[in-house]
Design a protein around this motif. Structure first.
Motif, PDB file in Angstrom:
ATOM      1  N   ALA A  55       0.900  -1.154   0.000  1.00 15.87           N
ATOM      2  CA  ALA A  55       0.000   0.000   0.000  1.00 15.87           C
ATOM      3  C   ALA A  55       0.937   1.201   0.000  1.00 15.87           C
ATOM      4  O   ALA A  55       1.004   1.983   0.943  1.00 15.87           O
ATOM      5  CB  ALA A  55      -0.922  -0.006   1.205  1.00 15.87           C
ATOM      6  N   GLY A  56       1.718   1.328  -1.066  1.00 14.71           N
ATOM      7  CA  GLY A  56       2.870   2.220  -1.097  1.00 14.71           C
ATOM      8  C   GLY A  56       2.549   3.694  -1.080  1.00 14.71           C
ATOM      9  O   GLY A  56       3.430   4.513  -0.843  1.00 14.71           O
ATOM     10  N   SER A  57       1.283   4.038  -1.323  1.00 13.98           N
ATOM     11  CA  SER A  57       0.886   5.447  -1.249  1.00 13.98           C
ATOM     12  C   SER A  57       0.001   5.729  -0.044  1.00 13.98           C
ATOM     13  O   SER A  57      -0.681   6.759   0.009  1.00 13.98           O
ATOM     14  CB  SER A  57       0.155   5.858  -2.539  1.00 13.98           C
ATOM     15  OG  SER A  57       1.065   5.967  -3.609  1.00 13.98           O
ATOM     16  N   ALA A  58       0.022   4.815   0.923  1.00 14.17           N
ATOM     17  CA  ALA A  58      -0.833   4.974   2.101  1.00 14.17           C
ATOM     18  C   ALA A  58      -0.390   6.155   2.957  1.00 14.17           C
ATOM     19  O   ALA A  58       0.801   6.448   3.092  1.00 14.17           O
ATOM     20  CB  ALA A  58      -0.804   3.703   2.943  1.00 14.17           C
ATOM     21  N   ILE A  69       3.086  -1.851   4.012  1.00 10.74           N
ATOM     22  CA  ILE A  69       3.029  -3.154   3.367  1.00 10.74           C
ATOM     23  C   ILE A  69       2.222  -4.081   4.261  1.00 10.74           C
ATOM     24  O   ILE A  69       2.302  -3.991   5.484  1.00 10.74           O
ATOM     25  CB  ILE A  69       4.437  -3.717   3.071  1.00 10.74           C
ATOM     26  CG1 ILE A  69       4.341  -4.925   2.140  1.00 10.74           C
ATOM     27  CG2 ILE A  69       5.214  -4.036   4.357  1.00 10.74           C
ATOM     28  CD1 ILE A  69       5.661  -5.283   1.480  1.00 10.74           C
ATOM     29  N   VAL A  70       1.416  -4.948   3.637  1.00 12.83           N
ATOM     30  CA  VAL A  70       0.529  -5.843   4.367  1.00 12.83           C
ATOM     31  C   VAL A  70       0.959  -7.284   4.116  1.00 12.83           C
ATOM     32  O   VAL A  70       0.933  -7.750   2.974  1.00 12.83           O
ATOM     33  CB  VAL A  70      -0.937  -5.650   3.948  1.00 12.83           C
ATOM     34  CG1 VAL A  70      -1.850  -6.590   4.744  1.00 12.83           C
ATOM     35  CG2 VAL A  70      -1.369  -4.202   4.129  1.00 12.83           C
ATOM     36  N   ALA A  71       1.387  -7.972   5.177  1.00 16.82           N
ATOM     37  CA  ALA A  71       1.717  -9.396   5.093  1.00 16.82           C
ATOM     38  C   ALA A  71       0.467 -10.188   5.458  1.00 16.82           C
ATOM     39  O   ALA A  71      -0.092 -10.012   6.545  1.00 16.82           O
ATOM     40  CB  ALA A  71       2.856  -9.740   6.047  1.00 16.82           C
ATOM     41  N   LEU A  72       0.011 -11.030   4.554  1.00 20.92           N
ATOM     42  CA  LEU A  72      -1.164 -11.864   4.763  1.00 20.92           C
ATOM     43  C   LEU A  72      -0.695 -13.293   4.993  1.00 20.92           C
ATOM     44  O   LEU A  72      -0.072 -13.900   4.114  1.00 20.92           O
ATOM     45  CB  LEU A  72      -2.085 -11.786   3.550  1.00 20.92           C
ATOM     46  CG  LEU A  72      -2.636 -10.390   3.234  1.00 20.92           C
ATOM     47  CD1 LEU A  72      -3.235 -10.353   1.832  1.00 20.92           C
ATOM     48  CD2 LEU A  72      -3.676  -9.980   4.261  1.00 20.92           C
ATOM     49  N   PRO A 484      -4.300   5.060  -1.273  1.00 19.59           N
ATOM     50  CA  PRO A 484      -3.191   4.208  -0.840  1.00 19.59           C
ATOM     51  C   PRO A 484      -2.730   3.201  -1.882  1.00 19.59           C
ATOM     52  O   PRO A 484      -1.620   2.685  -1.813  1.00 19.59           O
ATOM     53  CB  PRO A 484      -3.758   3.493   0.394  1.00 19.59           C
ATOM     54  CG  PRO A 484      -5.241   3.509   0.177  1.00 19.59           C
ATOM     55  CD  PRO A 484      -5.528   4.816  -0.491  1.00 19.59           C
ATOM     56  N   LEU A 485      -3.595   2.884  -2.879  1.00 18.63           N
ATOM     57  CA  LEU A 485      -3.255   1.945  -3.956  1.00 18.63           C
ATOM     58  C   LEU A 485      -2.879   0.569  -3.413  1.00 18.63           C
ATOM     59  O   LEU A 485      -1.924  -0.058  -3.872  1.00 18.63           O
ATOM     60  CB  LEU A 485      -2.135   2.511  -4.840  1.00 18.63           C
ATOM     61  CG  LEU A 485      -2.385   3.885  -5.458  1.00 18.63           C
ATOM     62  CD1 LEU A 485      -1.172   4.326  -6.274  1.00 18.63           C
ATOM     63  CD2 LEU A 485      -3.635   3.890  -6.311  1.00 18.63           C
TER      64      LEU A 485
END
Length: 492
Positions: A55-58, A69-72, A484-485
């Motif tokens: 979510a590099g534009s968050a 960055i989101v780790a799932l 946030p993209l």
């Protein structure tokens, strides 16, 4: 798989709002890779594959475009919005602090850098200002543990004055075959830095070297994407470097294959490949050699626009460059006009502008998911679609067995909407530990740039909508402020 450059994603998203691999399951790799780099990331060591999406534009702490960055984390039911870690530079244990415009999380690559059995995640903020150096960039490693990603260590830039945008491209693998994970780091320079022999939590490493290929450097150039995989079957990881040609004013992109060797990546043996800004490596025809798949050839002779996002007069193209003991060999091209591939090749479809490889049905052949985020359906502009083509002994099967997914497909969450860019990222990896690769699809234009992910599992034979789910931005702890993209890039 793996890897849109930040500028590409931003240009695409800006157009959307105002008008950025290879992985397979732990059980069935079909990657012909080295013996160190895991074919699937497992940050918490529970045996389920994990994925990480940017979510590099968050907005973080009021700082716009600071990035996350989101780790799932995978599970028997796949990836969900609850079993995850949402990380920024304001997260406890992460070096630095969230600042406007850093772009933290846009680029990432996983690997077990400290050899403790847990995969780690290298993450960059390539536009961070560092000690007065505007857009100097920073790279850090988030450490895997039984509790998932915890804490981080900065990988210091060894040549601050010679480039900007440290970490604009990342890749991991065992390039010298010594049994430890190495990290390749790109910047605005054509020179790639490789940290070898593993990395410790204190920031030390076994050694370091650099190499360069014939791509442009300076400003907003340098490697756009780095993609690792074993193409020649020698159990040393090779690297594909994507960038712009040094002698092209028109902005042609080009790829170079750089083989691994006992002393590391050997630039003296580099070979130029078919153009394509997105790359994956896996064994499509099951012969034991990794095949290089490049996506979205851009032809400036037929498109005078700026080369981001990539576009061709034919709507996109994927090249499969088959591996051999001598490295890259025969090349086959696939478009939406090939065989019975769904759809037709139309300008602006961007077929192959994102791609990922994985073994969906555990038959030993890597399969391909190819995004066409600019696909128009039923009069809806840039809603996007994804095509799945299956591997075989003769290569990708374009005649039968293919699948086609859009948000209007029965069972797929959501609906076709203008500028969703569904297929703007795709990822094939086994997140259910059943030995078959599942599919996650990014739609970073969803809800005017909020972004979202769609999870589509494998049923053992093919990708299915049964058990599918949507993971919108708000459900994973990402602010919906200022586009946030989410879902634009996945870790490679």
């Amino acid at each position: 798989m793996h890897k849109k450059h930040r500028r590409i994603a931003l240009a695409t998203a800006a157009a959307a709002a105002l008008t950025g691999g290879l992985l397979t399951s732990l059980a069935a790799t079909a990657t012909a890779g080295d013996s160190v780099h895991h074919p699937v990331a497992d940050f918490n060591g529970d045996g389920f594959g994990d994925v990480a999406y940017s979510a590099g534009s968050a907005t973080v702490g009021g700082k716009k475009q600071a990035g996350q960055i989101v780790a799932l984390y995978g599970s028997a039911s796949g990836v969900t919005s609850t079993k995850r870690a949402t990380i920024s530079q304001n997260t406890t244990g992460v070096p630095g602090g969230a600042e406007t415009g850093d772009g933290f999380g846009w680029v990432s690559a996983y690997g077990d850098f400290n050899s403790d059995g847990y995969d780690d995640l290298a993450v960059s903020a390539s536009e961070e200002d560092v000690a007065g150096d505007t857009d100097g960039g920073t790279v850090l490693v988030m450490w895997g543990s039984s509790g998932g990603l915890r804490g981080g260590t900065t990988i210091k830039d060894p040549a601050v004055s010679s480039h900007d945008r440290w970490g604009r491209a990342l890749a991991a693998g065992d390039f010298d075959g010594d049994g430890t994970e190495d990290l390749a780091v790109g910047s605005s320079s054509s020179r790639v830095h490789v940290f070898k022999g593993g990395i410790t939590k204190s920031g030390t490493y076994g050694g370091r070297y650099t190499f360069k290929t014939d791509i442009a450097s300076g400003g907003d150039t340098g490697p756009l994407v780095l993609t690792a995989g074993d193409v020649n079957g020698d159990k040393r990881t090779d690297l594909v470097v994507d960038g712009y040609e040094t002698d092209s004013d028109a902005g042609y992109n080009t790829n170079f294959y750089v083989p691994g060797s006992a002393s590391g990546l050997d630039a003296s043996s580099a070979r130029e490949l078919k153009r394509g800004i997105i790359t994956g490596v896996a064994d499509v025809n099951g012969d034991g050699f990794g095949d290089i798949v490049t996506g979205q050839e851009w032809d400036p002779a037929n498109d005078s626009s700026e080369p981001s996002p990539p576009e061709s007069s034919t709507g996109g193209k994927v090249h499969i460059i088959y591996g051999s003991a001598d490295g890259p060999a025969a090349t086959v091209a696939v478009t939406q006009n090939s065989g019975n591939v769904p759809g037709s090749s139309e300008r602006g479809d961007w077929f192959g502008s994102e791609l990922s490889l994985g073994d969906i049905n555990d038959d030993g052949y890597a399969d391909l998911a190819a995004g066409a985020p600019g696909e128009n359906l039923n009069g809806v502009v840039n809603t996007g679609a994804v095509t799945v083509l299956y591997g075989s002994a003769s290569g990708l099967n374009t005649g039968s067995g293919y699948q086609y997914f859009a948000q209007s497909t029965a069972g797929v969450p959501g609906s076709d909407e203008k500028d969703d860019w569904f297929g703007g990222e795709v990822k094939l990896t086994d997140v259910t530990a059943d030995g078959k690769a599942d599919l996650t699809v990014g739609a970073f234009g969803e809800n005017t740039g909020n972004g979202s992910l769609v999870y589509l599992p494998s049923n053992g034979t093919k990708i299915t909508t049964t058990g599918s789910r949507s993971l919108p931005t708000s459900s994973v702890g990402v602010s919906t402020d200022a586009q946030p993209l989410f879902g634009a890039n996945a870790a490679n």
